[in-house]
Design a protein around this motif. Structure first.
Motif, short mmCIF file in Angstrom:
data_model
loop_
_atom_site.label_atom_id
_atom_site.label_comp_id
_atom_site.label_asym_id
_atom_site.label_seq_id
_atom_site.Cartn_x
_atom_site.Cartn_y
_atom_site.Cartn_z
N ASN A 28 0.80 -1.23 0.00
CA ASN A 28 0.00 0.00 0.00
C ASN A 28 0.83 1.28 0.00
O ASN A 28 0.30 2.36 -0.24
N LEU A 29 2.13 1.18 0.27
CA LEU A 29 2.98 2.37 0.38
C LEU A 29 2.88 3.32 -0.82
O LEU A 29 2.71 4.53 -0.62
N PRO A 30 2.97 2.83 -2.05
CA PRO A 30 2.93 3.77 -3.18
C PRO A 30 1.63 4.57 -3.26
O PRO A 30 1.63 5.66 -3.83
N SER A 31 0.56 4.08 -2.67
CA SER A 31 -0.71 4.81 -2.76
C SER A 31 -0.76 6.03 -1.85
O SER A 31 -1.52 6.96 -2.10
N TRP A 32 0.06 6.05 -0.80
CA TRP A 32 -0.03 7.19 0.13
C TRP A 32 1.31 7.84 0.45
O TRP A 32 1.33 8.98 0.91
N ALA A 33 2.43 7.20 0.20
CA ALA A 33 3.74 7.77 0.53
C ALA A 33 4.42 8.26 -0.75
O ALA A 33 4.98 7.46 -1.51
N ALA A 34 4.37 9.55 -1.00
CA ALA A 34 4.86 10.12 -2.26
C ALA A 34 6.35 9.85 -2.47
O ALA A 34 6.78 9.69 -3.62
N GLY A 35 7.13 9.77 -1.42
CA GLY A 35 8.56 9.51 -1.57
C GLY A 35 8.85 8.12 -2.09
O GLY A 35 9.96 7.82 -2.51
N LEU A 36 7.84 7.27 -2.05
CA LEU A 36 7.97 5.90 -2.56
C LEU A 36 6.88 5.68 -3.61
O LEU A 36 6.17 4.69 -3.60
N SER A 37 6.77 6.64 -4.51
CA SER A 37 5.63 6.67 -5.42
C SER A 37 5.72 5.69 -6.58
O SER A 37 4.78 5.53 -7.33
N GLY A 38 6.85 5.04 -6.75
CA GLY A 38 6.98 4.08 -7.84
C GLY A 38 6.51 2.70 -7.41
O GLY A 38 5.70 2.54 -6.50
N SER A 39 7.05 1.70 -8.01
CA SER A 39 6.67 0.33 -7.67
C SER A 39 7.39 -0.12 -6.41
O SER A 39 8.38 0.48 -5.99
N ILE A 40 6.87 -1.18 -5.82
CA ILE A 40 7.51 -1.77 -4.64
C ILE A 40 7.43 -3.28 -4.79
O ILE A 40 6.44 -3.81 -5.30
N ARG A 41 8.49 -3.96 -4.40
CA ARG A 41 8.51 -5.42 -4.50
C ARG A 41 9.33 -5.98 -3.34
O ARG A 41 10.22 -5.34 -2.81
N ARG A 42 9.02 -7.21 -2.99
CA ARG A 42 9.70 -7.88 -1.88
C ARG A 42 10.95 -8.59 -2.38
O ARG A 42 10.93 -9.23 -3.42
N GLU A 43 12.03 -8.44 -1.61
CA GLU A 43 13.28 -9.16 -1.85
C GLU A 43 13.74 -9.70 -0.51
O GLU A 43 14.37 -8.98 0.27
N GLU A 105 23.39 16.20 8.69
CA GLU A 105 23.63 16.61 7.31
C GLU A 105 22.46 17.39 6.70
O GLU A 105 22.55 17.87 5.57
N MET A 106 21.36 17.53 7.44
CA MET A 106 20.17 18.21 6.92
C MET A 106 20.19 19.69 7.27
O MET A 106 20.45 20.06 8.42
N SER A 107 19.86 20.52 6.30
CA SER A 107 19.66 21.94 6.59
C SER A 107 18.27 22.13 7.19
O SER A 107 17.42 21.23 7.13
N HIS A 108 18.05 23.29 7.76
CA HIS A 108 16.73 23.61 8.32
C HIS A 108 15.67 23.55 7.22
O HIS A 108 14.57 23.04 7.43
N ASP A 109 16.00 24.06 6.03
CA ASP A 109 15.05 24.04 4.91
C ASP A 109 14.74 22.61 4.48
O ASP A 109 13.59 22.29 4.14
N GLU A 110 15.73 21.72 4.48
CA GLU A 110 15.49 20.31 4.14
C GLU A 110 14.57 19.64 5.17
O GLU A 110 13.68 18.87 4.80
N LEU A 111 14.79 19.97 6.43
CA LEU A 111 13.94 19.43 7.49
C LEU A 111 12.50 19.89 7.28
O LEU A 111 11.57 19.09 7.35
N GLN A 112 12.33 21.17 7.01
CA GLN A 112 10.98 21.72 6.80
C GLN A 112 10.32 21.09 5.59
O GLN A 112 9.14 20.77 5.60
N SER A 113 11.09 20.89 4.52
CA SER A 113 10.56 20.27 3.32
C SER A 113 10.15 18.82 3.59
O SER A 113 9.07 18.38 3.17
N ASP A 114 10.99 18.08 4.31
CA ASP A 114 10.66 16.69 4.67
C ASP A 114 9.42 16.64 5.55
O ASP A 114 8.56 15.78 5.36
N ALA A 115 9.32 17.56 6.50
CA ALA A 115 8.16 17.59 7.39
C ALA A 115 6.88 17.88 6.60
O ALA A 115 5.84 17.25 6.84
#
Length: 132
Positions: A28-43, A105-115
Motif C-alpha cells: 500500500n505504500l505507493p498509494s499514500w507515501a509520495a517519496g515511494l511513489s513508484g513500484s515496490i517489491r519484496r526481496e 547533514e540536513m539543513s533547516h530548509d530540508e527538514l521543513q521540506s521533509d516535514a
C-alpha cells in the motif's frame, strides 16, 4: 548527542486495527507515501521501492499488537534512515504519528521540506482510509 526530533501526526476516523492493517502492508505504500511513489517489491525480508532518489530498500518492524510501524530506509548511497511511526487509539479513532529526526547533514530548509512531505503523506493516508 541526540538529534532534535519533529513529531508529525494526524487523526484518522478509523479504528487502530484498520489503520494498522493498511499501513503495515508494504504493497500500500505507493498509494499514500509520495517519496515511494513508484513500484515496490519484496526481496527476502526487505522491500525495494522506486523513489525520486532511485531504488531504496525498506525494512519494516515485525507485525505487532502495539501499532509500531517503524521502518528503516536504505538510500541509494547506502545511508540507512530510521523512521519511527505509530498508530495509537484516540477514543474510537486513531492517531498516526511519524517522528522526523533533524540529522546533522540536513539543513533547516530540508527538514521543513521533509516535514511538509510527511504531513502531505499522512493527509493522503487519511483521505484513503476515510474514503474521501
Amino acid at each position: 548527542m541526540a538529534w532534535p526530533a519533529k513529531h508529525i501526526s494526524i487523526g484518522i476516523n478509523r479504528t487502530p486495527d484498520k489503520v494498522y492493517a493498511y499501513v503495515s502492508s508494504p504493497e500500500n505504500l505507493p498509494s499514500w507515501a509520495a517519496g515511494l511513489s513508484g513500484s515496490i517489491r519484496r526481496e527476502g525480508e526487505k522491500w525495494v521501492a522506486d523513489s525520486p532518489m532511485g531504488q531504496v530498500r525498506i525494512q519494516f518492524a515485525p507485525h505487532n499488537a502495539f501499532g509500531v510501524l517503524d521502518h528503516d530506509v536504505t538510500l541509494p548511497n547506502g545511508v540507512t534512515v530510521h523512521n519511527p511511526m505509530r498508530v495509537v487509539p484516540n477514543d474510537m479513532d486513531s492517531e498516526v504519528m511519524f517522528t522526523l529526526f533533524h540529522r546533522p547533514e540536513m539543513s533547516h530548509d530540508e527538514l521543513q521540506s521533509d516535514a511538509a512531505q510527511v504531513l502531505e503523506d499522512l493527509m493522503r493516508l487519511k483521505m484513503i482510509l476515510e474514503g474521501k
